[in-house]
Design an enzyme around this catalytic site. Sequence first.
Site, mmCIF file in Angstrom:
data_model
loop_
_atom_site.group_PDB
_atom_site.id
_atom_site.type_symbol
_atom_site.label_atom_id
_atom_site.label_comp_id
_atom_site.label_asym_id
_atom_site.label_seq_id
_atom_site.Cartn_x
_atom_site.Cartn_y
_atom_site.Cartn_z
ATOM 1 C CE LYS A 161 21.989 -40.085 -112.675
ATOM 2 N NZ LYS A 161 21.521 -39.038 -112.211
ATOM 3 C CE LYS B 151 21.711 -37.949 -116.235
ATOM 4 N NZ LYS B 151 21.219 -37.869 -115.012
HETATM 5 C C1 PBG Z 1 20.031 -36.231 -109.956
HETATM 6 C C2 PBG Z 1 20.678 -36.177 -110.883
HETATM 7 C C3 PBG Z 1 22.037 -35.476 -112.095
HETATM 8 C C4 PBG Z 1 21.907 -35.301 -113.057
HETATM 9 C C5 PBG Z 1 20.558 -35.699 -112.993
HETATM 10 N N1 PBG Z 1 19.674 -36.053 -112.338
HETATM 11 C C6 PBG Z 1 23.353 -36.016 -111.475
HETATM 12 C C7 PBG Z 1 23.335 -37.156 -111.055
HETATM 13 O O1 PBG Z 1 23.353 -38.265 -110.950
HETATM 14 O O2 PBG Z 1 25.023 -36.726 -109.908
HETATM 15 C C8 PBG Z 1 22.518 -35.256 -114.853
HETATM 16 C C9 PBG Z 1 22.381 -34.855 -115.530
HETATM 17 C C10 PBG Z 1 24.067 -33.098 -116.232
HETATM 18 O O3 PBG Z 1 24.900 -34.155 -115.965
HETATM 19 O O4 PBG Z 1 23.569 -33.266 -117.031
HETATM 20 N N2 PBG Z 1 19.243 -37.479 -109.858
#
Ligand code: PBG
Length: 328
Positions: free
Chosen positions: A197, A250
């Site tokens: 991520k 992601k």
């Molecule tokens: C939070 C989380 C995020 C997303 C999914 N879970 C945001 C972040 O890490 O700040 C992002 C999903 C998206 O942008 O569609 N843990």
Amino acid sequence: MIRPRRNRRTSAIRSLVRETSLSPADFILPLFLHEDSTDTPIASMPGVTRWSIPSLVREAGEALALGIPAVVLFPKIEESLKTSHAAECHNDNGLIPRAIRALKAAHPDLCVITDIALDPYNADGHDGIVQRDACGQLHILNDETVEVLTLQALTHARAGADIVSPSDMMDGRVAAIRKALDAEGYTHVSILSYTAKYASAYYGPFRGALDSAPKEGDKKTYQMDPANAREAIREALLDQQEGADILMVKPAGPYLDIIAKLRETSHLPLAAYQVSGEYLMIKTAAAAGWLDEKAIVIESLTGIKRAGADLILTYFAKDAARWLSSAS
Ligand code: PBG
């Protein structure tokens, strides 16, 4: 003469030689919910709504009827419930456990996935517990956070979640969650790990949807540097060793090389998340009449699948499922 164009001559031949196929069964629909009894359109994500629990159940039912097997839940938590240790995330009567129970009661066959991270519950907006040192610097505490994440995962498992999905990027969380689930008898609950991520600007619209942006600082000490690829392999090997059932990359579109690398690295199923910023770029360009939404959505999802993803989390899941079934 060798003529590659022969394999492209008719629609029938093209369908015979097509290497990648997209199906509603590949999709996971992310759904936002809140405590209110009304539904609220999300300003930063046109076409996406934050649902009450009854509407969430209806929406998930529509997805299931379109052949989408799974949803993943993201809660907007009331400001008054946010604390520095995010205790609301392991309240058995909190919004998410009640939503899981309602979804499973109405749709026993639906696969319910929950996000494991503290940001919606944390007064600081970070995915972990924040400590400020004497110089005023913020530190995201790893092991203390992992303890709370295991409590959150257990709460979701008790409510009936099929899969818990840690998105926090703390070290060691997959092993700790697996151990906690097994110890409490939830050996059947799977872990879909956000393996790679990235600290991405593409999450901006999502944070607007949940009011979950960090109040101070950024997420770069736990989410990955967008410049790194080998590090994703390191994370994948660790997650696999710690007992993850499914890995995830992601965002998806700007990280197709990472999807392809992880496909080679592990034999576990691989998911990719087409995130809010990817959604918003397509939506706004299509609304302006500059892009053909349907064609771009199918092409972007096909690209993610071709790169090596088995599963795709996408806000377009319902539309794409409709478009795929009307095309065939
Ligand atoms: C939070 C989380 C995020 C997303 C999914 N879970 C945001 C972040 O890490 O700040 C992002 C999903 C998206 O942008 O569609 N843990």
